[in-house]
Design a protein around this motif. Structure first.
Motif, short mmCIF file in Angstrom:
data_model
loop_
_atom_site.label_atom_id
_atom_site.label_comp_id
_atom_site.label_asym_id
_atom_site.label_seq_id
_atom_site.Cartn_x
_atom_site.Cartn_y
_atom_site.Cartn_z
N GLN A 86 -3.53 3.92 -1.12
CA GLN A 86 -3.89 4.36 0.03
C GLN A 86 -2.60 3.42 0.98
N THR A 87 -2.05 2.82 0.71
CA THR A 87 -0.92 2.18 1.30
C THR A 87 0.77 3.03 0.97
N LYS B 168 -9.26 -0.50 2.68
CA LYS B 168 -9.49 0.63 3.81
C LYS B 168 -10.91 0.44 4.39
N SER C 243 -0.20 5.55 -3.73
CA SER C 243 -0.53 6.95 -3.52
C SER C 243 -2.36 6.53 -3.78
N GLN D 145 -9.67 2.03 -1.82
CA GLN D 145 -10.67 2.58 -0.43
C GLN D 145 -11.29 1.03 -0.23
#
Ligand code: A2P
Length: 284
Positions: free
Chosen positions: A101-102, A64, A98, A61
């Motif tokens: 987030q990549t 991101k 996962s 996060q």
């Protein structure tokens, strides 16, 4: 590489930023999110995490929210001990990417070798099976480089016997008072880059009088001296901090050079403190 280079080149010709942002013991949630954002803003392009740190969702996060391109970052994670073996490593990898987030990792490591104490008959096979999964993930384009962590020579040798791909790195505990010269020399002879976890000895070396005197001489902090000492030994330091000022400070190591004499003095320091973990003794 020169001591002032900001990258190392791995044995597969991939480049790796020479200082990584460590996240072991960084609490999950806002702390991890914010410290990763601060680190990226300060100029870190290399983030080191692991499934067992329990903060991959927050690290992802933070990455991101930092808004930087995935391609400009180097992200490392590690398969935890209870996921060793072929099938479970493949599954652990999918969960990690996962959570982060990549869709790929720059580097994936076996976090600790299966050891003889815990697995008297099968430790070599377990490590070989785990390595085979890493090789497959790399061949599928999901990981750029693969490596080891906390492996000593007697754990590495059997891997090399069956490996199709040589490990690119071995990430070990490395800091003043705990140099692990044997495995460092061995890895260097095999062109395996040493990454230094806990380059500040989890903070325990920061009050050492010898290190303080050296730091004063250069008008730098003890943390700077430890990080520079890693670089001048051609290892890759992964300092961890959740404190914005320290996060920034730990990158400011390119404006001085330790003399050979000071390096020798630091090399000669006895054990000051550290994790106390030994790869053949751990029971996790
Ligand atoms: P904090 O995270 O609270 O800022 P290591 O990387 O060897 O595991 O060391 C991490 C420990 O060292 C943490 O307790 C961290 O504290 C502390 N630390 C990190 N950078 C610095 C620094 N520049 N000065 C003092 N302490 C530091």
């Amino acid at each position: 590489m020169s001591n002032n280079s900001s990258i190392y080149v791995l044995n597969n010709q991939s480049e790796i930023p020479a200082i990584g942002f460590g996240t072991w013991q960084t609490p999950d949630g806002e702390t991890a999110i914010n410290s990763v954002k601060v680190a990226i803003k300060a100029g870190y392009t290399h983030i080191d995490t692991a499934a067992v740190y329990g903060n991959e969702v927050s690290v992802g996060q933070g990455i991101k929210e930092s808004g930087v391109d995935r391609a400009s970052l180097f992200i490392t994670s590690k398969v935890w001990n209870n996921e060793r073996g072929y099938e479970s490593t493949l599954a652990a990898f999918e969960k990690t990417i996962s959570d982060l987030q990549t869709d790929y990792l720059d580097l994936y490591l076996i976090h600790w070798p299966a050891n003889e104490k815990q697995f008297p008959d099968t430790w070599q096979q377990i490590n070989a099976d785990t390595w085979r999964a890493m090789e497959e993930l790399q061949a599928a384009g999901k990981i750029k480089s693969i490596g080891l962590s906390n492996f000593l020579q007697h754990h590495i040798d059997p891997i090399l016997k069956t490996a199709k791909v040589a490990p690119a790195v071995n990430q070990i505990e490395f800091h003043p008072g705990f140099m692990q010269a044997e495995v460092v020399d061995y890895c260097k002879s095999k062109n395996i880059l040493i990454e230094a976890w806990s380059p500040l000895g989890t903070g325990k070396v920061l009050d050492n009088e010898t290190l303080k005197a050296i730091a004063t001489k250069y008008n730098k902090s003890v943390a700077h001296v430890c990080i520079k000492w890693c670089l001048q030994h051609e290892t890759l330091p992964l300092p961890k901090s959740i404190t914005p000022e320290r996060i920034k400070q730990n990158l400011e190591v390119y404006d001085f050079e330790l003399s050979a004499e000071d390096i020798a003095t630091i090399d000669a320091l006895p054990y000051i403190g550290g994790s106390g973990l030994h790869p053949d003794e751990v029971d996790f």
